[in-house]
Design a protein around this motif. Structure first.
Motif, PDB file in Angstrom:
ATOM      1  N   GLU A  61       0.820  -1.208   0.000  1.00 49.37           N
ATOM      2  CA  GLU A  61       0.000   0.000   0.000  1.00 49.37           C
ATOM      3  C   GLU A  61       0.855   1.259   0.000  1.00 49.37           C
ATOM      4  O   GLU A  61       0.383   2.347   0.320  1.00 49.37           O
ATOM      5  N   SER A  62       2.143   1.100  -0.325  1.00 49.32           N
ATOM      6  CA  SER A  62       3.097   2.217  -0.434  1.00 49.32           C
ATOM      7  C   SER A  62       3.356   2.915   0.894  1.00 49.32           C
ATOM      8  O   SER A  62       3.647   4.114   0.937  1.00 49.32           O
ATOM      9  N   ILE A  63       3.256   2.177   1.985  1.00 49.66           N
ATOM     10  CA  ILE A  63       3.586   2.729   3.300  1.00 49.66           C
ATOM     11  C   ILE A  63       5.088   2.629   3.502  1.00 49.66           C
ATOM     12  O   ILE A  63       5.689   1.583   3.278  1.00 49.66           O
ATOM     13  N   ASP A  64       5.704   3.728   3.915  1.00 46.37           N
ATOM     14  CA  ASP A  64       7.144   3.818   4.085  1.00 46.37           C
ATOM     15  C   ASP A  64       7.647   2.875   5.180  1.00 46.37           C
ATOM     16  O   ASP A  64       6.957   2.628   6.174  1.00 46.37           O
ATOM     17  N   TYR A  65       8.874   2.377   5.011  1.00 47.21           N
ATOM     18  CA  TYR A  65       9.404   1.399   5.965  1.00 47.21           C
ATOM     19  C   TYR A  65       9.524   1.967   7.369  1.00 47.21           C
ATOM     20  O   TYR A  65       9.367   1.240   8.365  1.00 47.21           O
ATOM     21  N   LYS A  66       9.799   3.260   7.493  1.00 53.29           N
ATOM     22  CA  LYS A  66       9.891   3.865   8.827  1.00 53.29           C
ATOM     23  C   LYS A  66       8.531   3.880   9.508  1.00 53.29           C
ATOM     24  O   LYS A  66       8.424   3.675  10.720  1.00 53.29           O
ATOM     25  N   ASP A  67       7.487   4.108   8.731  1.00 53.46           N
ATOM     26  CA  ASP A  67       6.135   4.096   9.300  1.00 53.46           C
ATOM     27  C   ASP A  67       5.708   2.671   9.655  1.00 53.46           C
ATOM     28  O   ASP A  67       4.996   2.454  10.629  1.00 53.46           O
TER      29      ASP A  67
END
Length: 374
Positions: free
Chosen positions: A351-357
């Motif tokens: 879902e294109s969520i950033d790895y830090k998030d």
């Protein structure tokens, strides 16, 4: 997008982005005398003959770094005769041992009548193998980056706790899976390089970055698994896990199998297993084992060790005895359930969520820090 996935994204927005992490400047190891850029990986214990291979020359060096032997391509050695440590280096790109090729060097260390065979490898190169050994290299890049940071943090924590021991980690799921150069993949290598030196810290110290395959919809509080509370590993919803192929599972054990697995309890022939209590996560806490000789209440974590992780994939399960004497087991998730869910990370990355998030969702209140090498 279906309704369940929409709810999952909404929950992440509410509970995840409100606790975004920040990047701290550096983290330096408190023991400046310890070289912290290399990992000591236990490959096994030496027998009377061990064979090492390379594509060039292998040099054998003693404790004073004096070359005591050279071999071209193949070296055969009897580690059990060693009285002092030696190390093997290769002029080529690898040293092969038991079919696997390794970067770095090999050390043979005699300790208390045993000889430990240890691969000493630069940390980032160690991760080149660990990340694709733990998750498929075909996964979205943000999930691979999340795994790289988890793996790096995990090994740093192990190095801190084992600094007086002969090795830091082994090659199995007891620590992290490590299969040498043959497992490396460009996708995961890029993920390691893109996050080079990055670890997770809490109150200035590297965290216990536990991870597992699939939480079955909710991660577990470590106090329910190992008996110790950890603030940043609090249980969270993980609806994204439904994307995983091991989200739900079922199995059957015959009466004979159950008797064999549970024979160490000394209860006789097993008549029934009854769930006695559950945690808030719905994972089983205690279970009653009814036998022909006696009965016993044990922890579900102990039952999982007895039955094996392949039969009881998680402690979020139900069980019943069928009329034919077999035991039907059905459950959710795979693994201990603490920390990052790898399949949850996979679906979030899709879902294109950033790895830090992703990481800040599973590890609450942590910060990112760049390691400062000696």
């Amino acid at each position: 997008m279906n309704f369940a996935k929409s709810i999952a994204i909404l929950l992440f927005i509410i509970f995840g982005f409100n606790c975004r992490t920040m990047v701290v400047s550096t983290w330096a190891h408190p023991d400046s005398a310890r070289e912290f850029s290399k990992v000591r990986v236990l490959l096994g214990q030496g027998t009377e003959e061990e064979i090492f291979k390379t594509d060039s020359t292998i040099e054998v060096l003693d404790a004073n770094d004096l070359i005591i032997k050279k071999a071209y391509e193949i070296l055969s050695i009897n580690p059990t005769s060693l009285k002092a440590p030696i190390r093997l280096t290769a002029n080529g790109s690898y040293i092969e041992y038991k079919g696997a090729k390794y970067r770095g060097e090999i050390q043979l260390k005699p300790v208390d009548g045993k000889v430990f065979i240890i691969n000493v490898v630069p940390m980032e190169q160690y991760l080149f193998s660990v990340v694709p050994s733990e998750v498929p290299a075909s996964w979205p890049k943000e999930a691979l980056k999340a795994q790289a940071v988890c793996a790096r943090t995990y090994v740093v924590r192990e190095m801190l706790s084992r600094k007086k021991q002969v090795y830091d980690v082994d090659t199995t799921t007891n620590t992290q899976v490590y299969k040498g150069m043959t497992k490396e993949n460009p996708n995961t290598t890029h993920a390691v390089e893109d996050t080079a030196g990055l670890i997770l810290v809490f109150n200035g110290s590297p965290i216990q970055s536990f991870f597992h395959s699939n939480s079955g919809g909710v991660t577990e509080d470590p106090i329910n698994v190992w008996g110790n509370p950890v603030q940043y590993l609090a249980s969270v919803r993980s609806d994204y896990d439904k994307e995983g192929d091991n989200y739900s599972w079922e199995d059957k054990l015959t009466g004979t199998q159950m008797n064999q697995f549970l024979s160490p309890l000394g209860l006789g022939e097993i008549q029934d297993l009854i769930v006695a209590s559950r945690f808030n996560s719905s994972r089983v806490n205690e279970i009653d084992i009814i036998g022909t000789k006696s009965s016993k209440r044990i922890k579900a974590t102990e039952l999982r060790k007895l039955l094996g992780a392949s039969k009881l994939k998680s402690t979020r399960f139900g069980i019943r005895r069928e009329p034919d004497g077999t035991f039907f087991v059905k459950g959710l998730g795979s693994g201990h359930g603490v920390g990052l869910s790898q399949w949850g990370s996979y679906a979030m990355a899709k879902e294109s969520i950033d790895y830090k998030d992703i990481l800040s969702y599973y590890y609450k209140g942590v910060d990112f820090a760049r390691m400062s090498q000696n």
